[in-house]
Design a protein around this motif. Sequence first.
Motif, mmCIF file in Angstrom:
data_model
loop_
_atom_site.group_PDB
_atom_site.id
_atom_site.type_symbol
_atom_site.label_atom_id
_atom_site.label_comp_id
_atom_site.label_asym_id
_atom_site.label_seq_id
_atom_site.Cartn_x
_atom_site.Cartn_y
_atom_site.Cartn_z
ATOM 1 N N LYS A 21 -7.381 -0.338 -3.348
ATOM 2 C CA LYS A 21 -6.474 0.734 -3.713
ATOM 3 C C LYS A 21 -5.463 0.948 -2.592
ATOM 4 O O LYS A 21 -5.645 0.493 -1.477
ATOM 5 C CB LYS A 21 -7.257 2.017 -3.983
ATOM 6 C CG LYS A 21 -8.247 1.907 -5.139
ATOM 7 C CD LYS A 21 -9.024 3.198 -5.327
ATOM 8 C CE LYS A 21 -10.018 3.071 -6.483
ATOM 9 N NZ LYS A 21 -10.808 4.322 -6.666
ATOM 10 N N GLY A 22 -4.400 1.664 -2.907
ATOM 11 C CA GLY A 22 -3.352 1.901 -1.924
ATOM 12 C C GLY A 22 -2.107 1.121 -2.297
ATOM 13 O O GLY A 22 -2.202 -0.016 -2.789
ATOM 14 N N GLU A 23 -0.932 1.688 -2.068
ATOM 15 C CA GLU A 23 0.309 1.060 -2.507
ATOM 16 C C GLU A 23 0.553 -0.275 -1.817
ATOM 17 O O GLU A 23 0.887 -1.267 -2.457
ATOM 18 C CB GLU A 23 1.494 2.001 -2.257
ATOM 19 C CG GLU A 23 2.813 1.488 -2.808
ATOM 20 C CD GLU A 23 2.765 1.204 -4.310
ATOM 21 O OE1 GLU A 23 3.421 0.217 -4.744
ATOM 22 O OE2 GLU A 23 2.073 1.929 -5.040
ATOM 23 N N VAL A 24 0.391 -0.312 -0.495
ATOM 24 C CA VAL A 24 0.604 -1.572 0.224
ATOM 25 C C VAL A 24 -0.425 -2.603 -0.213
ATOM 26 O O VAL A 24 -0.099 -3.776 -0.437
ATOM 27 C CB VAL A 24 0.531 -1.333 1.747
ATOM 28 C CG1 VAL A 24 0.436 -2.663 2.486
ATOM 29 C CG2 VAL A 24 1.749 -0.554 2.217
ATOM 30 N N LYS B 21 -1.909 -2.875 -3.054
ATOM 31 C CA LYS B 21 -1.552 -3.352 -4.384
ATOM 32 C C LYS B 21 -0.409 -4.360 -4.315
ATOM 33 O O LYS B 21 -0.411 -5.367 -5.028
ATOM 34 C CB LYS B 21 -1.163 -2.175 -5.277
ATOM 35 C CG LYS B 21 -2.313 -1.265 -5.670
ATOM 36 C CD LYS B 21 -1.820 -0.088 -6.503
ATOM 37 C CE LYS B 21 -2.955 0.854 -6.870
ATOM 38 N NZ LYS B 21 -2.455 2.042 -7.627
ATOM 39 N N GLN B 22 0.567 -4.095 -3.459
ATOM 40 C CA GLN B 22 1.693 -5.018 -3.338
ATOM 41 C C GLN B 22 1.264 -6.369 -2.780
ATOM 42 O O GLN B 22 1.699 -7.408 -3.259
ATOM 43 C CB GLN B 22 2.769 -4.402 -2.448
ATOM 44 C CG GLN B 22 3.494 -3.215 -3.065
ATOM 45 C CD GLN B 22 4.653 -2.771 -2.210
ATOM 46 O OE1 GLN B 22 5.509 -3.550 -1.844
ATOM 47 N NE2 GLN B 22 4.677 -1.489 -1.880
ATOM 48 N N VAL B 23 0.398 -6.333 -1.764
ATOM 49 C CA VAL B 23 -0.095 -7.594 -1.201
ATOM 50 C C VAL B 23 -0.930 -8.337 -2.239
ATOM 51 O O VAL B 23 -0.746 -9.542 -2.467
ATOM 52 C CB VAL B 23 -0.919 -7.336 0.076
ATOM 53 C CG1 VAL B 23 -1.592 -8.633 0.550
ATOM 54 C CG2 VAL B 23 -0.033 -6.775 1.179
ATOM 55 N N SER B 24 -1.863 -7.634 -2.877
ATOM 56 C CA SER B 24 -2.743 -8.267 -3.862
ATOM 57 C C SER B 24 -1.955 -8.851 -5.026
ATOM 58 O O SER B 24 -2.278 -9.940 -5.532
ATOM 59 C CB SER B 24 -3.767 -7.251 -4.376
ATOM 60 O OG SER B 24 -4.621 -6.818 -3.348
ATOM 61 N N SER B 25 -0.916 -8.135 -5.466
ATOM 62 C CA SER B 25 -0.135 -8.641 -6.597
ATOM 63 C C SER B 25 0.565 -9.947 -6.247
ATOM 64 O O SER B 25 0.683 -10.847 -7.085
ATOM 65 C CB SER B 25 0.897 -7.600 -7.037
ATOM 66 O OG SER B 25 1.902 -7.412 -6.052
ATOM 67 N N ARG B 26 0.996 -10.085 -5.014
ATOM 68 C CA ARG B 26 1.647 -11.328 -4.593
ATOM 69 C C ARG B 26 0.634 -12.452 -4.407
ATOM 70 O O ARG B 26 0.940 -13.613 -4.656
ATOM 71 C CB ARG B 26 2.442 -11.089 -3.311
ATOM 72 C CG ARG B 26 3.723 -10.267 -3.537
ATOM 73 C CD ARG B 26 4.285 -9.771 -2.198
ATOM 74 N NE ARG B 26 5.603 -9.164 -2.319
ATOM 75 C CZ ARG B 26 5.837 -7.929 -2.716
ATOM 76 N NH1 ARG B 26 4.807 -7.144 -3.046
ATOM 77 N NH2 ARG B 26 7.064 -7.456 -2.779
ATOM 78 N N LEU B 27 -0.557 -12.101 -3.939
ATOM 79 C CA LEU B 27 -1.589 -13.124 -3.737
ATOM 80 C C LEU B 27 -2.155 -13.648 -5.056
ATOM 81 O O LEU B 27 -2.770 -14.715 -5.093
ATOM 82 C CB LEU B 27 -2.738 -12.562 -2.891
ATOM 83 C CG LEU B 27 -2.436 -12.286 -1.419
ATOM 84 C CD1 LEU B 27 -3.640 -11.635 -0.747
ATOM 85 C CD2 LEU B 27 -2.052 -13.564 -0.683
ATOM 86 N N THR B 28 -1.971 -12.896 -6.129
ATOM 87 C CA THR B 28 -2.535 -13.292 -7.431
ATOM 88 C C THR B 28 -1.481 -13.568 -8.480
ATOM 89 O O THR B 28 -1.821 -13.875 -9.625
ATOM 90 C CB THR B 28 -3.468 -12.183 -7.950
ATOM 91 O OG1 THR B 28 -2.746 -10.941 -8.038
ATOM 92 C CG2 THR B 28 -4.660 -11.994 -7.019
#
Length: 401
Positions: A323-326, A328-335
Amino acid sequence: MLLLTTAGCGLAAPGGSDAEPKVTILGPWTGAQEDRFTDVLDGFGIPYTYQGTAATREVLLAEVQAGNPPDIAILPGVGELVEYAAEGRLNRLGDLYDSKEYGTPWRPAAQGLADDLWVPLKADLKSIAWYRDGEAPPPQPAPLSAWCAGMGDDGSSGWPGSDWIEDLLLQQAGPALYARWATGDLDWTADYVVTAWTTWAGLLSQGSRAQRRAILESDHRGPEGGNGLLFGGGCTVEHQGSFARSFYGDRQGRAVLTDSAGLLPGGPYRVRGHEVSADFAALFGGGDAARALIRRLASEKAQEEWGREGGVFSANSAVPARKGEVEKQVSSRLTDQGVPLCLDASDVMPAAVRDAFYEAVLLTVAHPDEPVRARLEGIQKVQDAQPATIPRLTGVCGRPQ
């Protein structure tokens, strides 16, 4: 002197009694990152000794040459592990982790070697830039005066500059050519490499000699006890991986990230790929306790706990996003299956080539107006001199599963 110093401490004496020997672990994390990692280890109930150092290559080489390697070595890249594997020094991991939970590029293959000789324990996203929340990002592309930059590191000064060149080549030339270059199939003097390097040198040439000297002398983590480069000076944007938040201390909540492609010199570019890195664990010792510890470290439960408490990201596709905005942004790019991931090029190169790369980076910072091609010809000579027995890696770029 470094070899003698590092070899004389830490792992040379594994500790523990004969009845309960400790698993010896060598890894790249120190300070707060070490504390978070050992918190995870403490929960396993397996006696261990951990040595954290930025000079993992030098320490490991000294231990191997002394005939006393650690049971487990965790290295920021597979380039060195490939060489140890080719020498028959690594033990296969077998069923200690579920290979189906790791896709490309987290499981790069090495020609002629087994595919279960290492496992990524921690992942990081690169190809991003950080800026302070509430402050607009600089213009695209950003001038040198806007960038926070430091080439210093305890282990391998110069690698922050290699990240710049790698990111530029990836966004300019695309993943296919990037992968060929990273694995030695594209010469250092190829036009695409020259263009990326020249673009970065052009950015550096905007500054004065005093500015470039400050870049050379500054630690990429910022002043000791501070809040990183982003919160410690007059710069407004920083080209560093997702690990950079740990340098910002109590101000990390004010750090915002964006794709670096729009801010890189010569751009803005469209995002053609995300550069990533990982810390890979390998077994030099074959004891049951060491194998059990690898199994626990690679498990979904431990990976999720480490991410939640230690702020790290996992290459394991079965681990839930944090959780957390940053986060989420990192995870979205990694996936994101629409954008390929590419392992850090210097991390997959043979150690000698990587070191020549870093040296050329430092020389370019000091003298950006000198001809680029001559520096690249020097690195190419080092690459040409590598033994043919070192297997080449494949699968360093790919779309996440």
